[in-house]
Design an enzyme around this catalytic site. Structure first.
Site, mmCIF file in Angstrom:
data_model
loop_
_atom_site.group_PDB
_atom_site.id
_atom_site.type_symbol
_atom_site.label_atom_id
_atom_site.label_comp_id
_atom_site.label_asym_id
_atom_site.label_seq_id
_atom_site.Cartn_x
_atom_site.Cartn_y
_atom_site.Cartn_z
ATOM 1 N N GLN C 204 0.859 -1.182 0.000
ATOM 2 C CA GLN C 204 0.000 0.000 0.000
ATOM 3 C C GLN C 204 0.897 1.234 0.000
ATOM 4 O OE1 GLN C 204 -3.696 -0.618 0.027
ATOM 5 N NE2 GLN C 204 -2.633 -2.445 -0.733
ATOM 6 N N ALA C 245 -11.858 2.226 4.054
ATOM 7 C CA ALA C 245 -10.854 1.445 3.329
ATOM 8 C C ALA C 245 -9.961 2.332 2.466
ATOM 9 C CB ALA C 245 -11.547 0.390 2.477
ATOM 10 N N HIS C 246 -9.016 1.708 1.817
ATOM 11 C CA HIS C 246 -8.030 2.462 1.032
ATOM 12 C C HIS C 246 -8.660 3.212 -0.137
ATOM 13 C CE1 HIS C 246 -6.945 -1.696 -0.967
ATOM 14 N NE2 HIS C 246 -8.215 -1.437 -1.051
ATOM 15 N N ASN C 247 -8.152 4.429 -0.335
ATOM 16 C CA ASN C 247 -8.541 5.264 -1.469
ATOM 17 C C ASN C 247 -9.975 5.761 -1.424
ATOM 18 O OD1 ASN C 247 -6.339 3.152 -2.668
ATOM 19 N ND2 ASN C 247 -6.034 5.258 -3.335
#
Lengths: 345, 345, 345
Positions: C204, C245-247
């Protein structure tokens, strides 16, 4: 960091089309990739995203070879998504320095703990008596390794991760911050004082045993066994804020998204995927290769591989209100329909 | 550890059938119990599980006396599950040494904190100014007791548990790792800057008051009151990853499974059981002796004891898709049925 | 503390009716407010709650002026709830001393960290190399600021909060205990060893960027971006135990209740309100000014502002069982109805 495109292909394979001397200075998603970036198209069906791409290089599947090479340098790989995953690892190995080895002066290491000299113990970590820490393991700031716990080689406990007394985690695992491995399972028998209405604690005598190559997301909890152990197989991947109760068994390479909750003694197969916030009842079994959708409540065993679902479809509030009101009398609709069918006959 | 069967019966009662000198070296579940193990059948309806059992001793209810004694040593108890609970406590008292008393040299104890000499404070614990820690309490590694907070006698804060400023917890409680007691409740008024669209913080002036004999699972959160306090009764048992909002009241001996969420100012009765991930709306009331199933959304008060449910039944994905699609137009089905009924009449 | 009523009005405005010398010693909810208390009626529709109120002063909207002034001292304010919010802030500024400035002797501050002299760093905090801590910031006990992370001026990390390497948080933010900002997003590609069945970690590479005036509740997780960053706008308010969560991108002033889960790359608009435990699918978009009810599963983009819902209505267990059983065959009901309609025609 800046690398030559040819360096990437030398390390990771794939077919390079174009100039190997193109400099690459970051990895980007296709819609954000400009000059200097390497990007990828995960599947051929996303072909349209190539249009107007100004990335320095695009990683594509063989089907997209012609379309991509017209735009500039291209790497053709059988599985572009897997290639991208390996590229991120290669990139990080070059850009993020590993934590320095050794035990920090402020770490608390209790007498009798066995720590491999190549392990790195961060500041303010707590290592209980007779714990074992393997070669190359990293124990971060404010992390906690309980008495007689075992951390395998090259496993990393991020800051504030916790492995309670006697629990064991294998090699090459990653445990993110706030994770609690080995808290007591939720076990109480009715029948205590207050006229038999109080709860009597059932001491949790088991441990948690975790295999190799397991990743555990932030603030996830895995409880220790009541009698017998909680077991997490090799290669299992857990997202954040998951609850795994006592004596659960999870098979190899199963993945779970955030907020999954698994009640006590459930047995989940290998290669399963559990969507976010789905709930698994206690004492049931799910066989290998089962995919459970987000928010499904699995109330009985699933003995056949497949795709299972169960959430209420959302709608605008007014429509939902009408449907929900009807739903509360659904069985009477069925009865009215049956009566009508008889009458029409 | 190895004990004589007679030692167990001497301590915990029950009727011993067979040889009191049989050595017992562990407690096991019925399906994993072999020689050396003591096990139990919680209820007479699980009679079948006795078949082929090779455990050294089985604890059974009176109805199973004959069946069990044919297999070997037997303890007959009115409530075998309760007997098992007490046995685990007896066992742990003999096998797990209690944490040593005293304050570790690395603990941070702020001036004015009152700590009973018999309390044990773990390494790197943080004790705020004028906090009070009762006799026999245990404050684990990296735990936190805020300024003016009160920890009752014989209560244990596991590593990384947190009791914020001024909050109070009673006697004989267990607080697992990652628990946050006394963070701010979620209170904001609309109407701030940015044309009145920003949120204005409502300072949370209350505290959390927790009774005696309460257990709180890992990473659970109990927010401090906005004005007035959040109240948790005696004997309450909370699983992991639960959210209890500001000004909630929970009655004595109520138990909640993981992921339960209770919104602000809800009042939960005594002796309730809330299944995993069920949600309780704010400002409603639930009377004593209510059982709520997993994942139910309790959107209005429950004024009658009983068993309440509300989750979407799961199915294979194809069937669910068809049912969910129909559900989105359910109220029109009702209208069509009504029209048809009129026409047939 | 005791203040004169006139002091409050001098500071916060509003029209005072009655004796400005009345002493006020606490703020209370209307149903608990007796002598010495100041309280409020948030909206005119709650007029009935005034009856019998013995508070020293009630804050009311103009519509309730007459009713309130008969009972005693009154403050008339356009928005009593907002007035109450500001009053709590004014009160706290007078009663809770701010943490003392300076770096505690036990704090771990790595070489190269830049800490403003007016910042307060609590005992046992961990500050990574080259981290930046702004003026007036407070870093609590056992908190963690990773290498190269940035904490804006006047932002507070409560005990055990965590901001991972390179992540950035703006000014005047509050991060409660147990929060994990910047753990790895959940990213794995299929295709590793074990016949291609193992997961391959996707490193990540992004960070988390958080704006100004953001509040983050206890044990909430915000993952770092995979490629590109996770973005939280100004004035966003997050309750406890949320997963982002990511992004993901969250627009300004959006508020989310406990247990909300937002999957990767979802884009949430500004001024949205997401009810407790609702789930947002990955890669979808929600426009500004959308209100999502508790527990709704948002499985596709919402492109129109409004109120959206989707949970199963709870009922007594027996009724739910019958409805749920019917629901599992709902589409066949529709087909039977259709057949009957044809036949009747």
């Amino acid at each position: 960091m800046s690398v030559r495109l040819a360096d990437i292909v030398d390390a990771l394979g794939g077919e390079l089309i174009g100039d190997g001397d193109v400099p690459i200075d970051h990895i980007a998603a296709i819609d954000a990739a400009g000059p200097g970036a390497i990007t990828f198209i995960a599947q051929a069906k996303f072909r349209d995203r190539l249009a107007g791409c100004t990335a320095a290089c695009v990683i594509v599947a063989p089907e997209l070879r012609e379309a991509a090479e017209q735009l500039g340098a291209t790497i053709v790989a059988t599985d572009p998504y897997l290639y991208y995953a390996k590229l991120t690892q290669w990139w990080v190995a070059r850009t993020r320095p590993p934590p320095p080895p050794g035990i920090a002066p402020t770490a608390v290491v209790e007498e009798g703990a066995h720590i491999d000299p190549s392990a790195a113990v961060g500041p303010l970590a707590f290592i209980g008596a007779r714990a074992q820490i393997g070669a190359g393991a990293v124990i971060g700031a404010h992390a906690h390794v309980g008495a007689q716990a075992v951390v395998g080689a090259h496993t990393r406990l991020h800051p504030r991760a916790m492995l309670a007394d006697a629990c064991m985690i294998g090699e090459r695992c990653t445990v993110h911050s706030g994770v609690v491995i080995g808290a007591d399972g939720f076990g109480f028998a009715p029948g205590g004082p207050d006229n038999g209405n109080a709860w009597v604690k059932i001491e949790q005598l088991g441990i948690v045993r975790i295999g190799n190559d397991v990743d555990i997301g932030a603030n996830t909890c895995i409880d220790r066994g009541a009698i017998g152990d909680t077991l997490i197989g090799n290669g299992v991947k857990l997202d954040n804020l998951i609850q795994i109760a006592h004596n659960v068994q999870v098979g190899d390479h199963t993945a779970m998204a955030a907020f999954v909750g698994i009640a006590g003694s459930a047995k989940i197969g290998a290669h399963c995927m559990l969507g976010g916030a789905c709930r698994i009842y206690g004492h049931i079994q799910i066989v290998d290769h089962v995919f459970v959708d987000t928010c499904a409540v699995i109330s009985r065993s699933i003995l056949k591989p497949g795709h299972y679902s169960g959430y209420f479809p959302f709608d605008d509030n007014a429509t939902w209100e009408k449907n929900a009101a009807t739903l509360r009398h659904l069985y009477t609709l069925r009865e009215r329909l049956r009566a009508l069918e008889k009458r029409v006959k």
